[in-house]
Write a protein that holds these residues in place. Structure first.
Motif, PDB file in Angstrom:
ATOM      1  N   ALA A  35     -11.006  40.875  79.396  1.00 16.47           N
ATOM      2  CA  ALA A  35      -9.446  40.911  79.604  1.00 16.47           C
ATOM      3  C   ALA A  35      -9.124  41.667  80.886  1.00 16.47           C
ATOM      4  CB  ALA A  35      -8.765  41.317  78.314  1.00 16.47           C
ATOM      5  N   PRO A  36      -9.473  43.128  80.999  1.00 11.65           N
ATOM      6  CA  PRO A  36      -8.940  43.582  82.202  1.00 11.65           C
ATOM      7  C   PRO A  36      -9.388  43.272  83.426  1.00 11.65           C
ATOM      8  CG  PRO A  36     -10.061  45.199  80.374  1.00 11.65           C
ATOM      9  CD  PRO A  36     -10.121  43.748  80.077  1.00 11.65           C
ATOM     10  N   GLN A  37     -10.486  42.529  83.558  1.00  7.90           N
ATOM     11  CA  GLN A  37     -10.796  42.000  84.444  1.00  7.90           C
ATOM     12  C   GLN A  37     -10.404  40.738  84.948  1.00  7.90           C
ATOM     13  OE1 GLN A  37     -13.313  43.267  82.557  1.00  7.90           O
ATOM     14  NE2 GLN A  37     -12.783  45.167  83.686  1.00  7.90           N
ATOM     15  N   LEU A  38     -10.102  39.707  84.214  1.00  8.16           N
ATOM     16  CA  LEU A  38      -9.351  38.623  84.277  1.00  8.16           C
ATOM     17  C   LEU A  38      -7.831  38.824  84.746  1.00  8.16           C
ATOM     18  CD1 LEU A  38     -10.595  36.789  81.196  1.00  8.16           C
ATOM     19  CD2 LEU A  38     -10.629  35.895  83.356  1.00  8.16           C
ATOM     20  N   ALA A  39      -7.196  39.938  84.122  1.00  7.99           N
ATOM     21  CA  ALA A  39      -5.990  40.144  84.598  1.00  7.99           C
ATOM     22  C   ALA A  39      -5.878  40.870  86.136  1.00  7.99           C
ATOM     23  CB  ALA A  39      -5.291  41.375  83.640  1.00  7.99           C
ATOM     24  N   ALA A  40      -6.883  41.714  86.473  1.00  7.94           N
ATOM     25  CA  ALA A  40      -6.899  42.443  87.578  1.00  7.94           C
ATOM     26  C   ALA A  40      -7.159  41.595  88.618  1.00  7.94           C
ATOM     27  CB  ALA A  40      -7.840  43.615  87.682  1.00  7.94           C
ATOM     28  N   PHE A  41      -8.345  40.508  88.718  1.00  6.79           N
ATOM     29  CA  PHE A  41      -8.694  39.668  89.682  1.00  6.79           C
ATOM     30  C   PHE A  41      -8.150  38.356  89.946  1.00  6.79           C
ATOM     31  CE2 PHE A  41     -11.823  43.070  89.010  1.00  6.79           C
ATOM     32  CZ  PHE A  41     -11.905  43.692  90.106  1.00  6.79           C
ATOM     33  N   SER A  42      -7.642  37.847  89.038  1.00  6.93           N
ATOM     34  CA  SER A  42      -7.103  36.407  89.016  1.00  6.93           C
ATOM     35  C   SER A  42      -5.767  36.406  89.779  1.00  6.93           C
ATOM     36  CB  SER A  42      -6.778  35.858  87.633  1.00  6.93           C
ATOM     37  OG  SER A  42      -6.085  36.557  86.945  1.00  6.93           O
ATOM     38  N   GLY A 227     -31.288  46.479  98.720  1.00  8.11           N
ATOM     39  CA  GLY A 227     -29.901  46.615  99.239  1.00  8.11           C
ATOM     40  C   GLY A 227     -28.805  46.922  98.171  1.00  8.11           C
ATOM     41  N   SER A 228     -29.210  46.992  96.989  1.00  2.53           N
ATOM     42  CA  SER A 228     -28.206  46.769  95.937  1.00  2.53           C
ATOM     43  C   SER A 228     -27.380  48.346  95.784  1.00  2.53           C
ATOM     44  CB  SER A 228     -28.884  46.796  94.549  1.00  2.53           C
ATOM     45  OG  SER A 228     -29.774  48.190  94.281  1.00  2.53           O
ATOM     46  N   VAL A 229     -26.298  48.527  95.118  1.00  2.89           N
ATOM     47  CA  VAL A 229     -25.495  49.424  94.935  1.00  2.89           C
ATOM     48  C   VAL A 229     -25.293  49.840  93.669  1.00  2.89           C
ATOM     49  CG1 VAL A 229     -22.973  50.190  95.224  1.00  2.89           C
ATOM     50  CG2 VAL A 229     -23.801  48.686  96.828  1.00  2.89           C
ATOM     51  N   LEU A 230     -25.558  51.211  93.090  1.00  4.16           N
ATOM     52  CA  LEU A 230     -25.585  51.741  92.127  1.00  4.16           C
ATOM     53  C   LEU A 230     -24.251  52.326  91.665  1.00  4.16           C
ATOM     54  CD1 LEU A 230     -27.030  52.390  89.082  1.00  4.16           C
ATOM     55  CD2 LEU A 230     -27.836  54.342  90.215  1.00  4.16           C
ATOM     56  N   HIS A 231     -23.513  52.215  90.617  1.00  2.51           N
ATOM     57  CA  HIS A 231     -22.414  52.948  90.257  1.00  2.51           C
ATOM     58  C   HIS A 231     -22.534  53.278  88.774  1.00  2.51           C
ATOM     59  CE1 HIS A 231     -18.502  54.480  90.660  1.00  2.51           C
ATOM     60  NE2 HIS A 231     -18.155  54.239  89.432  1.00  2.51           N
ATOM     61  N   VAL A 232     -22.718  54.749  88.525  1.00  5.22           N
ATOM     62  CA  VAL A 232     -22.551  55.199  87.062  1.00  5.22           C
ATOM     63  C   VAL A 232     -21.242  55.606  86.785  1.00  5.22           C
ATOM     64  CG1 VAL A 232     -23.520  56.965  85.480  1.00  5.22           C
ATOM     65  CG2 VAL A 232     -24.878  56.047  87.239  1.00  5.22           C
ATOM     66  N   HIS A 238     -21.517  51.567  76.371  1.00  6.49           N
ATOM     67  CA  HIS A 238     -22.000  50.372  76.761  1.00  6.49           C
ATOM     68  C   HIS A 238     -21.149  49.216  77.415  1.00  6.49           C
ATOM     69  CE1 HIS A 238     -25.519  47.569  76.470  1.00  6.49           C
ATOM     70  NE2 HIS A 238     -24.768  46.785  75.655  1.00  6.49           N
ATOM     71  N   MET A 239     -19.933  49.735  77.494  1.00  4.95           N
ATOM     72  CA  MET A 239     -18.908  48.730  77.662  1.00  4.95           C
ATOM     73  C   MET A 239     -17.806  49.340  78.970  1.00  4.95           C
ATOM     74  SD  MET A 239     -18.216  46.649  74.259  1.00  4.95           S
ATOM     75  CE  MET A 239     -17.655  45.096  75.180  1.00  4.95           C
ATOM     76  N   PRO A 240     -18.219  49.855  79.857  1.00 11.14           N
ATOM     77  CA  PRO A 240     -17.366  50.493  80.883  1.00 11.14           C
ATOM     78  C   PRO A 240     -16.346  49.610  81.427  1.00 11.14           C
ATOM     79  CG  PRO A 240     -19.692  50.088  82.095  1.00 11.14           C
ATOM     80  CD  PRO A 240     -19.623  49.798  80.522  1.00 11.14           C
ATOM     81  N   ASN A 241     -16.637  48.351  81.304  1.00  9.52           N
ATOM     82  CA  ASN A 241     -15.336  47.501  81.927  1.00  9.52           C
ATOM     83  C   ASN A 241     -14.356  47.624  80.953  1.00  9.52           C
ATOM     84  OD1 ASN A 241     -16.869  45.828  79.771  1.00  9.52           O
ATOM     85  ND2 ASN A 241     -15.380  44.171  80.368  1.00  9.52           N
ATOM     86  N   GLY A 246     -10.271  50.706  84.782  1.00  8.35           N
ATOM     87  CA  GLY A 246      -9.599  51.279  86.227  1.00  8.35           C
ATOM     88  C   GLY A 246     -10.725  51.594  86.952  1.00  8.35           C
ATOM     89  N   GLU A 247     -11.738  52.119  86.608  1.00  8.16           N
ATOM     90  CA  GLU A 247     -12.775  52.760  87.608  1.00  8.16           C
ATOM     91  C   GLU A 247     -13.857  51.293  87.832  1.00  8.16           C
ATOM     92  OE1 GLU A 247     -16.470  55.821  87.876  1.00  8.16           O
ATOM     93  OE2 GLU A 247     -14.746  56.200  86.744  1.00  8.16           O
ATOM     94  N   PHE A 248     -14.087  50.646  86.859  1.00  5.35           N
ATOM     95  CA  PHE A 248     -14.809  49.630  86.783  1.00  5.35           C
ATOM     96  C   PHE A 248     -14.360  48.479  87.869  1.00  5.35           C
ATOM     97  CE2 PHE A 248     -16.431  45.538  85.755  1.00  5.35           C
ATOM     98  CZ  PHE A 248     -17.910  45.517  85.303  1.00  5.35           C
ATOM     99  N   ASN A 249     -12.897  48.401  87.746  1.00  7.69           N
ATOM    100  CA  ASN A 249     -12.454  47.097  88.612  1.00  7.69           C
ATOM    101  C   ASN A 249     -12.356  47.800  90.131  1.00  7.69           C
ATOM    102  OD1 ASN A 249     -11.885  45.737  86.314  1.00  7.69           O
ATOM    103  ND2 ASN A 249      -9.771  46.107  86.196  1.00  7.69           N
ATOM    104  N   GLU A 250     -12.005  49.131  90.250  1.00  5.51           N
ATOM    105  CA  GLU A 250     -12.257  49.453  91.597  1.00  5.51           C
ATOM    106  C   GLU A 250     -13.588  49.371  92.275  1.00  5.51           C
ATOM    107  OE1 GLU A 250     -11.513  53.724  93.810  1.00  5.51           O
ATOM    108  OE2 GLU A 250     -10.694  53.512  91.889  1.00  5.51           O
ATOM    109  N   VAL A 251     -14.512  49.566  91.612  1.00  2.00           N
ATOM    110  CA  VAL A 251     -16.006  49.388  92.104  1.00  2.00           C
ATOM    111  C   VAL A 251     -16.115  47.854  92.214  1.00  2.00           C
ATOM    112  CG1 VAL A 251     -18.281  49.733  91.442  1.00  2.00           C
ATOM    113  CG2 VAL A 251     -16.643  51.488  91.073  1.00  2.00           C
TER     114      VAL A 251
END
Length: 263
Positions: A35-42, A227-232, A238-241, A246-251
């Motif tokens: 839900a947060p990603q659908l709202a942020a990116f659509s 060439g991958s990017v890692l973000h912790v 287990h569900m950072p999204n 907010g941080e997940f969406n920014e990355v």
């Protein structure tokens, strides 16, 4: 012919300069996990989030549903929606399905996001545990399991609303659907060699306090994918999204901008 899977399809399909984003949920959840990603990116791109076979509003197939079946369902849905190329993101089991998708139709994938997942095949002990859990869920339903694992899915200190959302998803899941995917997941292939052949931009994300798929697993995937990017994500399990949306969406936004620029 209507698609087999229930799904969300949000945003403007006509935004040709921005690659569509496809989101694959984990077990035992549904598309509302995103839900947060659908709202942020659509607002600026097409975003598609299916309910996997056996989850959410999608039909249940009893017995065994392998990861390859889930991947085929996603491919057929995207064919139905005329989505030729896209960024594919998956969390946990959804990440393993994303790896299976990359193996099956990687020529359509412009970017790969693997969140809180791992590529290794199941161990003999793990196969026995998944078979036992499938039997338990069929016998008892998901409420007892959901109560037990809630504070591993999300951190004990997670926002109460996030906890409630995760618990609702788990308890609403069909026991037959969950059991079928558990059996299928137990037979998954080894994706470690596949990761070394990934030729598109890749983002690996993990919650710092994830005990199911620890940071070490994410680091190993990051090392394997060229060439991958890692973000912790600190302050998440287990569900950072959901826990740190907010941080997940920014990355994710930074990653999508990079993919758009290449496409």
């Amino acid at each position: 012919m209507s698609p087999f899977l229930a799904y969300e399809d949000k945003g403007d399909p006509g935004v040709s300069s921005r690659v569509p984003l496809v989101l694959v949920h984990g077990h035992p959840f549904d598309r509302t996990m995103w839900a947060p990603q659908l709202a942020a990116f659509s607002a600026g791109r097409r975003v598609i989030a299916p309910d996997l076979r056996g989850y959410g509003a999608s039909p249940v197939t009893p017995g065994t549903v392998p990861l390859a079946r889930h991947a085929q369902d996603i491919e057929e849905l995207l064919d139905f929606l005329s989505v030729d190329s896209f960024v594919l993101a998956g969390l946990s089991m959804g990440g393993q399905i994303a790896m299976e998708c990359y193996d099956r139709f990687g020529d359509r994938i412009r970017g790969l996001v693997l969140a809180d997942t791992f590529p290794d095949p199941e161990t003999p002990e793990g196969k026995r545990a998944r078979a036992a859990m499938a039997g338990r869920l069929l016998a008892e339903g998901l409420r007892g399991y959901a109560d037990e694992v809630l504070e591993k899915m999300v951190a004990p200190y997670a926002d109460p609303e996030v906890k409630a959302h995760v618990h609702r998803m788990m308890t609403a899941t069909s026991p037959e659907g969950a059991a079928a995917s558990l059996r299928g997941r137990a037979e998954r292939r080894d994706y470690r060699a596949l990761l070394t052949r990934v030729s598109v931009p890749a983002l690996v994300v993990v919650g710092a306090d994830d005990t199911y798929t620890p940071v070490a697993d994410a680091k190993a995937m990051h090392a394997a994918i060229p060439g991958s990017v890692l973000h912790v994500v600190e302050g998440a399990a287990h569900m950072p999204n959901l826990e740190r949306a907010g941080e997940f969406n920014e990355v994710l936004a930074d990653f999508l901008t990079e993919v758009d620029s290449r496409s």
